[in-house]
Enzyme design. Structure first.
Site, PDB file in Angstrom:
ATOM      1  N   ASP A   1       0.794  -1.236   0.000  1.00  0.00           N
ATOM      2  CA  ASP A   1       0.000   0.000   0.000  1.00  0.00           C
ATOM      3  C   ASP A   1       0.828   1.289   0.000  1.00  0.00           C
ATOM      4  OD1 ASP A   1      -2.150  -1.726   0.191  1.00  0.00           O
ATOM      5  OD2 ASP A   1      -2.266  -1.558   2.367  1.00  0.00           O
TER       6      ASP A   1
ATOM      7  N   GLU B   1      -9.269   1.387  -3.865  1.00  0.00           N
ATOM      8  CA  GLU B   1     -10.334   0.682  -3.124  1.00  0.00           C
ATOM      9  C   GLU B   1     -10.878   1.523  -1.969  1.00  0.00           C
ATOM     10  OE1 GLU B   1      -8.923  -2.966  -1.346  1.00  0.00           O
ATOM     11  OE2 GLU B   1      -7.187  -2.000  -0.459  1.00  0.00           O
TER      12      GLU B   1
END
Ligand code: ATP
Length: 363
Positions: free
Chosen positions: A152, A250
């Site tokens: 991430d 997301e």
């Protein structure tokens, strides 16, 4: 020489193996005994076969392999003191009081707590006759160093986390593949990428793949964004474009903090513009496959640096995370970085996006 152990915890990421390899080999090169702890904190709590002495060849042929060969796990036991007591006993029995933790902010928080509690854990083990007075004396300090493995790139304190670059490569490959089929059928694709509350993957992938529209959590669009999106896509179609790519993180949200779903975006485009629009959610392919050259080199540098940091630690030095600043590996205080990372998450939850971006930018 000293004994050190390495474990991987939390979500896996490409490059973790390269870090393991570097830690094992740097440790051995410097005369240490290096142990591998399997299955994250669970292996530390359970001990036995989960803790194994490594040799030079234990980490052969893994530099490019994704995932982690020693396994990773979420471990409820370690969140409670009795679990940590067992873990401390196992480490003392193996003669280990240097740890490299490869994981995310949760894993690093656990490691920090373990260090803070170490002397009281040893005291309890002594009082319950589980270790000897000599053992307590010999292993009276626990040194820990953290490496951040996460696709991430959401950790404050390092410019790049281990795995983010590989995930980016995976995304670009997927976008390139989608583009060829989208072109043939004049379609629009809404592609959802990982990153949790961080838009790094979507933003960098969007830049690298010539996407038409990018949605990231850090920059929630103003009300009426649907009109702007459609206008932009319409203009492109009118100027001869045969396809569109919309990249959505997301964690993308609107100004009210509500998630922006890929299907919602698809329906908007389909219904308003009458363009054949599909959703592709990339999912775990982003976390799989081999590590990029950048991640292999980054993890190797960080792994070697982690061993040096452990061997240079003194009883009163603060735990550190090995990080990348520009192109230089350095150390940052572990807890400060973890707290900053958590502050970003909080700012995002409070919809204070400006603050979140500032916090990220300052580290
Ligand atoms: P990722 O970001 O990939 O999810 P992470 O390290 O943040 O990685 P977590 O699931 O938060 O993943 O933590 C991994 C493990 O670390 C937990 O299962 C638990 O064993 C340990 N851990 C996390 N937080 C704590 C804590 N506050 N105290 C003790 N142990 C913890």
């Amino acid at each position: 020489g000293s004994s050190l152990a390495v474990f991987t915890s939390g979500g896996d990421a490409q490059g973790m193996n390269a870090a393991l390899r570097a830690i094992v080999r740097m440790g051995i090169y410097l005369g240490c005994k290096v142990y591998l702890i399997y299955e994250g904190y669970q292996g530390m709590v359970d001990g036995g076969k989960n803790i194994q002495l490594a040799n030079w060849y234990s980490v052969s042929g893994i530099i490019g392999a994704g995932g982690t060969i020693i396994g990773s796990a979420r471990c409820m036991d370690f969140k409670e003191r009795p679990g940590r007591l067992k873990a401390a006993k196992n480490l003392v029995k193996f003669g280990i009081n240097n740890l490299v933790c490869i994981g995310g902010d949760g894993s690093l928080t656990g490691a920090n707590l373990f260090k803070e509690e170490w002397s009281s854990l040893l005291q309890e083990l002594l009082e319950t006759d589980q270790i000897t007075a000599e053992e307590r004396e010999k292993y009276s300090f626990l040194n820990i160093v953290g490496l951040v493995g996460s696709i991430d790139n959401d950790f404050c304190g390092t410019d790049m986390t281990i795995g983010a670059d590989s995930a980016l490569h995976r995304i670009i490959e997927a976008v390139d593949a989608i583009v060829t089929t989208a072109f043939s059928h004049q379609r629009c694709f809404v592609m959802e990428v990982m990153g949790r509350h961080c838009g790094y993957l979507a933003l960098a992938a969007g830049l690298a793949s010539d996407a038409d529209w990018i949605m990231i959590p850090e920059n929630p669009p103003e009300k009426g964004w649907e009109d702007k999106l459609c206008k932009r896509l319409a203009v492109q179609r009118e100027s001869g474009h045969r396809l569109n790519i919309v990249l959505i993180a997301e964690g993308a949200i609107d100004r009210d903090g509500n998630p922006i779903k890929s299907d919602y975006v698809k329906d908007i485009i389909k219904n308003r513009l009458k363009i054949d629009t599909r959703v592709t959610v990339l999912g775990h392919v982003q976390r799989g496959g081999s590590a990029s050259a950048f991640d292999r080199v980054l993890a190797t540098r960080m792994g070697a640096e982690a061993v040096l940091a452990l061997l240079n630690a003194t009883p009163d030095s603060e735990p550190v995370v090995v990080s990348l600043n520009g192109n230089v590996t350095c150390h940052v205080p572990l807890m400060e970085s973890v707290e900053k990372t958590k502050a970003v998450a909080k700012a995002m939850a409070d919809k204070d996006f400006q603050r979140a971006v500032e916090l990220r930018g300052s580290s």
